[in-house]
Write an enzyme that holds these catalytic residues in place. Structure first.
Site, PDB file in Angstrom:
ATOM      1  N   ARG A 165       0.822  -1.211   0.000  1.00 30.94           N
ATOM      2  CA  ARG A 165       0.000   0.000   0.000  1.00 30.94           C
ATOM      3  C   ARG A 165       0.858   1.264   0.000  1.00 30.94           C
ATOM      4  O   ARG A 165       0.547   2.217  -0.716  1.00 30.94           O
ATOM      5  CB  ARG A 165      -0.991  -0.003   1.159  1.00 30.94           C
TER       6      ARG A 165
ATOM      7  N   LYS B 161      23.738 -11.352   2.933  1.00 31.77           N
ATOM      8  CA  LYS B 161      24.346 -11.825   1.694  1.00 31.77           C
ATOM      9  C   LYS B 161      24.072 -10.911   0.508  1.00 31.77           C
ATOM     10  O   LYS B 161      24.737 -10.987  -0.509  1.00 31.77           O
ATOM     11  CB  LYS B 161      23.897 -13.255   1.388  1.00 31.77           C
TER      12      LYS B 161
ATOM     13  N   ARG C 140      11.907   2.381   2.182  1.00 30.82           N
ATOM     14  CA  ARG C 140      11.233   1.677   3.263  1.00 30.82           C
ATOM     15  C   ARG C 140      12.220   0.606   3.737  1.00 30.82           C
ATOM     16  O   ARG C 140      12.751  -0.145   2.908  1.00 30.82           O
ATOM     17  CB  ARG C 140       9.976   1.021   2.706  1.00 30.82           C
TER      18      ARG C 140
ATOM     19  N   HIS D 255       7.670   7.389  10.238  1.00 34.47           N
ATOM     20  CA  HIS D 255       6.943   7.236   8.984  1.00 34.47           C
ATOM     21  C   HIS D 255       6.274   8.589   8.727  1.00 34.47           C
ATOM     22  O   HIS D 255       5.067   8.737   8.877  1.00 34.47           O
ATOM     23  CB  HIS D 255       5.907   6.112   9.146  1.00 34.47           C
TER      24      HIS D 255
END
Lengths: 307, 218, 466
Positions: free
Chosen positions: A55, A83, A105, A133
Site C-alpha cells: 500500500r 548476503k 522503506r 513514517h
C-alpha cells in the site's frame, strides 16, 4: 523545507502547513478527467523497498506518476542484508542512475538517515524500522484537518503498540508541531521507558481517555508481539485496548476513528467500528496520494540549488 | 505568480522623494499609470466587448489566474451579470504546476484552482490576468485548461499589455496597452488584495532573473 | 633487537619533578641528574611525562579468523603507538581461544610482532558457547601462561557455570573477567535504553541487564572466595554495586573503557554505527559516575575494549552493524581529556589505573609472565611511555596503525601525544612513529630468546602491587 524528509521533526510548523495546503490543492487532481500534472517531467523517483508494503509503495508510485515523474521500483526484499548488496552499494547504484529522489522503506531504524549521506538526491522516509513514517503522519494530520476543520487544540489519542510504532513516533512529533494535544494509551509494556520525555501525555486506561478525545488512532498489533509476553493473550489485549461498539459510544459525537492499516479486525478494532461512518480508514488511503504528491512536488519541483 | 513587492521594498532604485509623499503606495521613482477610476472604466469596457464578441456571454466562464487575475475575473463576472441579467460563472485557474521555469526557483506554494460547477466543456473560457508580458503564463494556463476539459473556445483578457511577447500569444481584451522597456516593472494593485486599485510603472531594481523581473513581467 | 642504552633527559615520571632515566639491559639502570653515559643514545624529554608502560586488560586482536579487521602485528603496533607495553588478547577469535594450542599460537604471534607483550585471555566455556567449561587448566599450564579467562562478547549467564569457573581457576590464581549482559533483557538490543533509544526507535539495552549480572557475580565470587573482574563497566548502578562488593572485602575488580568516560548515547542520533558498541554508550549521568569511580578507585583500571571492525561491518544500517570501537591509539589521550584535564586524576593516578593495577589484575608478575606495572625506579623493567600532555591534535583514523578505522574519536580534537614507547629498554615507538619491527626477519634463535624474555619478563623484582 529540508532537502530530505526523514523525520517529522524535520518539519517546521510552516513546512508542515505548506505540505497540507499543497495537498489540499493537489487532491483536486484525483477528480479531474486527466489525473496528471506535468510538473516532475524528466525527474526520476526510485521506490527502494526493503520491506513488503504494497500500500505504501503504490501510494508513492501513484503520487510520482501523477506528477509525471519516471518511477523505478526497486524491491530489495528478500535480499537479506547479510548476503545481498549493501545499502551503500545500492545507494551508489541509484546515484549512477540519476535518481532525483529515493523513497526508502527499511526494517532498520535510521536506514534513510544513512542513505541520505550517500546519495545526492532527496531521501523520503517511507517507514524505517521502529523509528518514523513521516508521510503517514502528514496524511493523518491532513485527514483530521479535512474532517474536523482544524488541528490546533485537537485532542488526539493514539492507542496500542507505541513502543514499536513508527506511525506513533511521527504522529506525536508532527501533531505537536501543528498544535494538537496527543495522549498515548497502551499497556505499560508497549510504552517506551522514557515516554515521559515525549511531548505528549500517556496513560494505561482507554475508557478514561475516550470521552476527552476528538481523534482516536488505533495502532496495529504486530503478530510477532503476541508471543513475546508484551501482553498475556490477544483476547485480553482486545478487551482492554480494542475499540469496540461500547468504547465508540464513549467518544464525543464528532470524534473520528483512524487506523494506519493494515487492520487486525477483531483485535485492535472491531469490524463494525472500522466500517462505521466515523472511521476515516478509506479516506486515509486516498489522502495518502495527495500528501505524497505534495511532498514530492515540494522536494523536487523547485530549483536544484534550493534542495 | 505576481511578484508584487510591497510598497517601499523596491529600495534598490529608491531615490529621495522631493515631494515627501512617503505614505503613498507608489514607491519613489515610480509613477501611477492607471488610477482606480481608470481601472473601473477599463473593466467595464472589457465586459462590454466580451458580451459583444460572445453573443451575449451566455456560455462564458471566466477563469482568473492567481493571484490578481482572480479578483479581476470576479469583477468582470459581476459586470456581465449586470449587463445581461444572468449570472456569469467565474473561478480560478492556478498554473504553478504547469510553469516552464519551476527549476529556476525553489518550489512555490500553489494557488487555488476552482472551476465553476458548470465546468468548462463546450464553454467559452475567458482567461483573466492582470499583466500580459512574455506570454508564458498564458501558455501554462492553456496546458492546465486542457487537462481540465475541452472548452469550445478560449479567450484572453488582461488589464495591462506591456509587450515583449516571447510566445505567439495575443490578448482578446486589453484594458490598457502600456509600452514599456524590459528594465521596467509593472505592478497592479487591487483592492481585494492590496487595499487599493492602481497600476504602477517602476524601474527594475532587482538583479536580473530575480523575483521582480520574472514575476511581474509575465 | 640489539642491546643498547638510552638516556632520557628531563622527563617527568608520573608527572613528578623532571629527572633523567638511563635504560640499559632492559632495565631502568639509573635515575637522577645523569651525565652522558657510555654509548647511550640521548632523548630530550623536557616537558614530557614518563609513565610505566600501559597495560590493557581488554584488547581484540582478531587473529586468528578476522585478519581483515586486525592482526596481532597491526594490533600490537597500534598498542605501542598508544603507549601500551602489554595487551590482553580477548578469546573471541575464530577459532576461539579455548585450548592451549590456540592461546600458544596467539602468544607466539605476539612475540614475533615484537611491539608489545601479548597475553592471551582464555575462553571460559568451550567455543564461547556458554554450556561447558573450556580446558582452563591446560591454558594456564601452556607457554602462554593464561591467567585471565573471559567469554567476552558473550556473558557467562548460566549461574552454575559461572560459579564453577570462579571456583576452578582458584587452583592457579586465575581470574574470571565477566562480560556482564543478561541475554534475555538485551535480545536485539541496539543502544542504551532511555530517552534517546525511544526517540530513535532503536531497541533499548537497559542498564539493569548489566547491573543484575554484576550483582549476581559479586555474590558468587564472595561465596566461593574467588577473583572476579568486571569488564567495561558502563552504568552508574554498576558502580554502586561494585563499591558495595569492595566494601565487603570481596575480590572484585573492574575496568572502564575510554569511550565510556567521554561519549554518551546521544551520538546514536547520527545513526552512524561507529558509535555502536557493547556495552552501549550511556548517559551523561553514567559518564559522571564512571569518572568519579575511576578517580576514587572503585573502578580499578582503564581497559580499551579495542574492537576493530572492517569497513563493511560498519558502513551499514545501524542494526546490522557490528558492535565495537578501536581504542588503543587514543586511550591515553581520552583519559587525559576525561580525567586529568578535568582535575579528577593526576598523572600518578593515570600510572596506577592504566599500568600498575591492570598489570596486577592480569598477573603480570614476572614469574612465568612478563613483568609490567612497576613504578619508574632503578631496577624496574624499562617498560615506559613518554607522553606530551601539551600537544593537541585532531584524531585521524587514516593515520592509525590499526587495520580498522572505526574510532568514534575521528575528527575530534584530543589532548596529548605519545612520543615514545620502550619495551624492555628497546624503543618500539620514537618521535610518535613506530620503530620498524624486525619481527618477521628475526632468526629462530632470536625469537626463542625473545620468547624466554617475555616469559621471565626480567629482571625478577619484588612482588608487584596486588
Amino acid at each position: 523545507m529540508n532537502r530530505h524528509l526523514i523525520s517529522a521533526a524535520d518539519l517546521s510548523r510552516d513546512d508542515a502547513l505548506l505540505i497540507l495546503d499543497t495537498a489540499d490543492e493537489l487532491a483536486q487532481v484525483a477528480d479531474r478527467p486527466i489525473r496528471k500534472l506535468p510538473t516532475l517531467r524528466g525527474r526520476t523517483v526510485v521506490n527502494l523497498f526493503y520491506e513488503d508494503s504494497t500500500r505504501t509503495r503504490i501510494s508513492f508510485e501513484a503520487a510520482a506518476k501523477r506528477l509525471s515523474a519516471d518511477v523505478i521500483n526497486f524491491s530489495a526484499k528478500g535480499s537479506s542484508v547479510a548476503k545481498g548488496e549493501s545499502l551503500k552499494d545500492t545507494a551508489l547504484t541509484l546515484e549512477a542512475m540519476g535518481a532525483d529522489a529515493v523513497v526508502i522503506r527499511h526494517s532498520a531504524s535510521g536506514a534513510p538517515h544513512r542513505l541520505a549521506g550517500w546519495v545526492r538526491g532527496s531521501v523520503v522516509n517511507a517507514g524505517d524500522g521502529q523509528h518514523e513514517h513521516p508521510t503517514q503522519a502528514l496524511l493523518d494530520a491532513f485527514t483530521m484537518r479535512r474532517r474536523l476543520g482544524r488541528l490546533d487544540g485537537l485532542r488526539v489519542t493514539i492507542v496500542g503498540d507505541v513502543l514499536h510504532s513508527r506511525v506513533a513516533r511521527s504522529n506525536v512529533l508532527l501533531l505537536r508541531t501543528l498544535g494538537a494535544e496527543v495522549t498515548l494509551v497502551a499497556p505499560p509494556t508497549l510504552l517506551p521507558v522514557a515516554v515521559g520525555s515525549w511531548p505528549c501525555d500517556s496513560g494505561y486506561d482507554l475508557d478514561a481517555a475516550l470521552p476527552k478525545t476528538d481523534v482516536v488512532m488505533m495502532l496495529r498489533v504486530q503478530a510477532e508481539r503476541m508471543n513475546a509476553a508484551y501482553f498475556p493473550t490477544v483476547r485480553e489485549y482486545s478487551r482492554r485496548y480494542g475499540l469496540d461498539d461500547r468504547r465508540l459510544a464513549l467518544l464525543p459525537e464528532h470524534a473520528i476513528v483512524m487506523h494506519p492499516g493494515p487492520m487486525n479486525r477483531g483485535v485492535e478494532i472491531a469490524a463494525d467500528v472500522a466500517d462505521s461512518p466515523r472511521s476515516t480508514i478509506v479516506e486515509q488511503v486516498a489522502n495518502g496520494v495527495s500528501i505524497r504528491m505534495a511532498v514530492l512536488y515540494l522536494l523536487l519541483g523547485g530549483a536544484e540549488a534550493a534542495r | 505568480m505576481h511578484a508584487l513587492h510591497p510598497p517601499g521594498e523596491d529600495s534598490g532604485q529608491a531615490r529621495p522623494d522631493p515631494a515627501g509623499n512617503s505614505r503613498s503606495a507608489v514607491p519613489p521613482g515610480s509613477k501611477t499609470v492607471l488610477g482606480s477610476e481608470e481601472i473601473r472604466r477599463a473593466l467595464t469596457r472589457i465586459a462590454h466587448e466580451i458580451v459583444e464578441r460572445t453573443d451575449g456571454a451566455s456560455d462564458v466562464v471566466l477563469l482568473g489566474i492567481p493571484t490578481r487575475g482572480v479578483p479581476l475575473a470576479h469583477r468582470l463576472a459581476a459586470r456581465l451579470s449586470q449587463a445581461e441579467g444572468h449570472p456569469a460563472p467565474a473561478g480560478s485557474l492556478d498554473i504553478t504546476m504547469y510553469r516552464d521555469d519551476l527549476r529556476l526557483r525553489p518550489a512555490r506554494s500553489l494557488g487555488h484552482t476552482e472551476v465553476p460547477a458548470e465546468g468548462i466543456d463546450d464553454k467559452i473560457v475567458v482567461l483573466v490576468d492582470d499583466v500580459l508580458y512574455s506570454g508564458r503564463t498564458v501558455r501554462a494556463a492553456l496546458d492546465a485548461l486542457g487537462d481540465l476539459g475541452r472548452p469550445r473556445a478560449v479567450q484572453l483578457a488582461v488589464l495591462v499589455d506591456r509587450g515583449h511577447r516571447e510566445l505567439p500569444i495575443r490578448p482578446d481584451y486589453v484594458g490598457k496597452n502600456l509600452p514599456t522597456s524590459q528594465r521596467e516593472v509593472v505592478r497592479v494593485l487591487l483592492a481585494e488584495v492590496d487595499g487599493q486599485d492602481a497600476v504602477i510603472l517602476g524601474q527594475d531594481s532587482a538583479e536580473p532573473g530575480a523575483d521582480g523581473a520574472a514575476g511581474a513581467g509575465r | 633487537m640489539s642491546e643498547s642504552a638510552w638516556l632520557i633527559k628531563s622527563a617527568s615520571p608520573a608527572g613528578g619533578p623532571a629527572t633523567d632515566l638511563l635504560l640499559r639491559d632492559g632495565q631502568i639502570a639509573d635515575m637522577g641528574a645523569l651525565g652522558a653515559a657510555d654509548g647511550a643514545r640521548v632523548i630530550d624529554a623536557a616537558g614530557l611525562i614518563a609513565l610505566p608502560g600501559l597495560v590493557d586488560l581488554h584488547t581484540h586482536l582478531r587473529e586468528p579468523g578476522r585478519e581483515d579487521a586486525e592482526t596481532v602485528e597491526t594490533g600490537t603496533a597500534a598498542a605501542a603507538l598508544g603507549g601500551f607495553t602489554a595487551v590482553h588478547a580477548m578469546a573471541n577469535t575464530e577459532p576461539a581461544a579455548d585450548t592451549a594450542g590456540v592461546v600458544e599460537q596467539i602468544w607466539r604471534l605476539g612475540v614475533r610482532a615484537g611491539y608489545c607483550d601479548v597475553r592471551p585471555v582464555g575462553a571460559v566455556t568451550a567455543g564461547l558457547a556458554g554450556s561447558q567449561l573450556a580446558e582452563l587448566g591446560a591454558m594456564a599450564d601452556s607457554r602462554a601462561r593464561v591467567r585471565v579467562y573471559s567469554d567476552d562478547g558473550r556473558c557467562v549467564s548460566d549461574a552454575v557455570l559461572m560459579r564453577r569457573a570462579l571456583e576452578y581457576v582458584k587452583a592457579f590464581d586465575g581470574v574470571i573477567a565477566q562480560h556482564a549482559q543478561e541475554p534475555r533483557l538485551t535480545d536485539g538490543a541496539q543502544m542504551n535504553e532511555g530517552e534517546v533509544s525511544g526517540r530513535l526507535g532503536l531497541t533499548g539495552w537497559p542498564a539493569v541487564a548489566e547491573e543484575a549480572i554484576i550483582a549476581r557475580d559479586c555474590l558468587l565470587a564472595a561465596h566461593v572466595d574467588s577473583a572476579l573482574h568486571i569488564c567495561h563497566v558502563s552504568t552508574a548502578g554498576s558502580v554502586e554495586i561494585i563499591r558495595w562488593a569492595k566494601s565487603k572485602g570481596w575480590r572484585v575488580t573492574a575496568e572502564v573503557t575510554p569511550h565510556h568516560l567521554l561519549l554518551t548515547d546521544e551520538l546514536a542520533e547520527t545513526y552512524d554505527p561507529v558509535y555502536k558498541v557493547n556495552p552501549p554508550l550511556r548517559t551523561k549521568a553514567d559518564v559522571a559516575a564512571l569518572r568519579a569511580a575511576l578517580a576514587d578507585g572503585t573502578i580499578d583500571c582503564v581497559a580499551t575494549d579495542h574492537a576493530p571492525h572492517s569497513v563493511e561491518d560498519k558502513e551499514t544500517e545501524w542494526q546490522v552493524a557490528a558492535f565495537g570501537m578501536t581504542g588503543l591509539e587514543t586511550a591515553l589521550r581520552v583519559v587525559q581529556a576525561a580525567m586529568v584535564d578535568t582535575g579528577l586524576l593526576d598523572w600518578a593516578g593515570v600510572a596506577d589505573r592504566m599500568s600498575v593495577r591492570p598489570a596486577a589484575i592480569g598477573r603480570l608478575t614476572g614469574q612465568g609472565a612478563p613483568l609490567h606495572g612497576r613504578p619508574l625506579q632503578p631496577g624496574s623493567p624499562a617498560n615506559l611511555v613518554l607522553y606530551d600532555p601539551a600537544a593537541r591534535s585532531v584524531v585521524s583514523p587514516a593515520a592509525h596503525a590499526s587495520r580498522s578505522r572505526n574510532t568514534p574519536f575521528a575528527r575530534m580534537e584530543l589532548p596529548g601525544s605519545v612520543q615514545a614507547t620502550f619495551l624492555r629498554g628497546e624503543p618500539v615507538v620514537l618521535g610518535g612513529k613506530l620503530v620498524a619491527s624486525d619481527g618477521q626477519a628475526a632468526s629462530d634463535s632470536q625469537l626463542a630468546a625473545r620468547e624466554r624474555q617475555s616469559q621471565r619478563g626480567q629482571p625478577a623484582g619484588p612482588e608487584p602491587v596486588r
